[in-house]
Design an enzyme around this catalytic site. Sequence first.
Site, PDB file in Angstrom:
ATOM      1  N   ASP A 219      16.519 -18.159  55.536  1.00  0.00           N
ATOM      2  CA  ASP A 219      15.889 -16.850  55.346  1.00  0.00           C
ATOM      3  C   ASP A 219      16.048 -16.033  56.638  1.00  0.00           C
ATOM      4  O   ASP A 219      15.853 -16.561  57.734  1.00  0.00           O
ATOM      5  CB  ASP A 219      14.404 -17.036  54.992  1.00  0.00           C
ATOM      6  CG  ASP A 219      13.780 -15.778  54.417  1.00  0.00           C
ATOM      7  OD1 ASP A 219      13.418 -15.798  53.228  1.00  0.00           O
ATOM      8  OD2 ASP A 219      13.670 -14.771  55.158  1.00  0.00           O
ATOM      9  N   ILE A 220      16.357 -14.729  56.492  1.00  0.00           N
ATOM     10  CA  ILE A 220      16.534 -13.906  57.707  1.00  0.00           C
ATOM     11  C   ILE A 220      15.207 -13.616  58.410  1.00  0.00           C
ATOM     12  O   ILE A 220      15.222 -13.267  59.577  1.00  0.00           O
ATOM     13  CB  ILE A 220      17.225 -12.529  57.468  1.00  0.00           C
ATOM     14  CG1 ILE A 220      16.874 -11.927  56.130  1.00  0.00           C
ATOM     15  CG2 ILE A 220      18.700 -12.586  57.725  1.00  0.00           C
ATOM     16  CD1 ILE A 220      17.233 -10.454  56.056  1.00  0.00           C
TER      17      ILE A 220
ATOM     18  N   ASN B 246       8.123 -16.763  44.504  1.00  0.00           N
ATOM     19  CA  ASN B 246       7.442 -15.499  44.237  1.00  0.00           C
ATOM     20  C   ASN B 246       8.039 -14.893  42.966  1.00  0.00           C
ATOM     21  O   ASN B 246       9.264 -14.806  42.842  1.00  0.00           O
ATOM     22  CB  ASN B 246       7.613 -14.542  45.416  1.00  0.00           C
ATOM     23  CG  ASN B 246       6.974 -15.081  46.685  1.00  0.00           C
ATOM     24  OD1 ASN B 246       5.919 -15.709  46.635  1.00  0.00           O
ATOM     25  ND2 ASN B 246       7.618 -14.867  47.821  1.00  0.00           N
TER      26      ASN B 246
ATOM     27  N   GLY C 265       4.642 -10.894  44.375  1.00  0.00           N
ATOM     28  CA  GLY C 265       5.204 -10.561  45.686  1.00  0.00           C
ATOM     29  C   GLY C 265       6.709 -10.730  45.769  1.00  0.00           C
ATOM     30  O   GLY C 265       7.267 -10.840  46.864  1.00  0.00           O
ATOM     31  N   GLN C 266       7.393 -10.722  44.620  1.00  0.00           N
ATOM     32  CA  GLN C 266       8.855 -10.890  44.643  1.00  0.00           C
ATOM     33  C   GLN C 266       9.523  -9.610  45.137  1.00  0.00           C
ATOM     34  O   GLN C 266       9.224  -8.518  44.641  1.00  0.00           O
ATOM     35  CB  GLN C 266       9.371 -11.234  43.242  1.00  0.00           C
ATOM     36  CG  GLN C 266      10.859 -11.559  43.228  1.00  0.00           C
ATOM     37  CD  GLN C 266      11.351 -12.051  41.862  1.00  0.00           C
ATOM     38  OE1 GLN C 266      10.586 -12.131  40.898  1.00  0.00           O
ATOM     39  NE2 GLN C 266      12.630 -12.364  41.796  1.00  0.00           N
TER      40      GLN C 266
ATOM     41  N   HIS D 284      14.977 -17.308  43.452  1.00  0.00           N
ATOM     42  CA  HIS D 284      15.139 -18.080  44.685  1.00  0.00           C
ATOM     43  C   HIS D 284      13.881 -18.879  44.955  1.00  0.00           C
ATOM     44  O   HIS D 284      12.777 -18.445  44.662  1.00  0.00           O
ATOM     45  CB  HIS D 284      15.471 -17.174  45.882  1.00  0.00           C
ATOM     46  CG  HIS D 284      14.489 -16.075  46.110  1.00  0.00           C
ATOM     47  ND1 HIS D 284      14.504 -14.906  45.387  1.00  0.00           N
ATOM     48  CD2 HIS D 284      13.446 -15.955  46.966  1.00  0.00           C
ATOM     49  CE1 HIS D 284      13.521 -14.115  45.796  1.00  0.00           C
ATOM     50  NE2 HIS D 284      12.847 -14.744  46.753  1.00  0.00           N
TER      51      HIS D 284
ATOM     52  N   HIS E 218      11.818 -20.611  47.976  1.00  0.00           N
ATOM     53  CA  HIS E 218      11.619 -20.772  49.413  1.00  0.00           C
ATOM     54  C   HIS E 218      11.270 -22.234  49.676  1.00  0.00           C
ATOM     55  O   HIS E 218      10.399 -22.788  48.999  1.00  0.00           O
ATOM     56  CB  HIS E 218      10.435 -19.940  49.911  1.00  0.00           C
ATOM     57  CG  HIS E 218      10.582 -18.463  49.735  1.00  0.00           C
ATOM     58  ND1 HIS E 218      10.832 -17.617  50.798  1.00  0.00           N
ATOM     59  CD2 HIS E 218      10.502 -17.664  48.638  1.00  0.00           C
ATOM     60  CE1 HIS E 218      10.888 -16.363  50.356  1.00  0.00           C
ATOM     61  NE2 HIS E 218      10.684 -16.362  49.060  1.00  0.00           N
TER      62      HIS E 218
END
Length: 115
Positions: free
Chosen positions: A33-34, A89, A95-96, A102, A104
């Site tokens: 994740d960035i 999410n 909160g997507q 995806h 996490h």
Amino acid sequence: MSTDPNCVFCKIAAGQIPANKVHEDDELLVFHDIHPWAPVHVLVIPKRHVASLAEVGPEHEALLGRMMALAPRLMRDLGVTNGFRVVVNTGPDGGQEVYHLHMHVMGGPRPWARG
Ligand code: AMP
Ligand code: ZN
């Protein structure tokens, strides 16, 4: 394979946007994740476009099983030894932010930046 030309994760899957990849197979891609919440924070995505967990049906059961079953192996390979968190999410109230399914997977020593 189903792709959405405006989807950032489809672009990563197609190699059009760079990502720090940690795993790739015929169906799945995993990259860091960035904006990590934890010392180790990766995203597991299907290469084909599925917008959200809310769009998933029985035809996706094997795919979801593969995503989930990959998590412990990834964490081991990334040196996470004391547990990890898995989050999906889903939708606006979930909160997507990126509408490509995806998962996490976060781990590493606490405290974490978030979560
Ligand atoms: P969410 O949709 O809320 O589960 O969050 C999407 C996640 O994708 C966030 O944690 C972002 O930091 C991450 N993200 C967005 N764009 C990229 C990218 N190009 N490379 C890696 N991670 C990304
Ligand atoms: Zn996509």
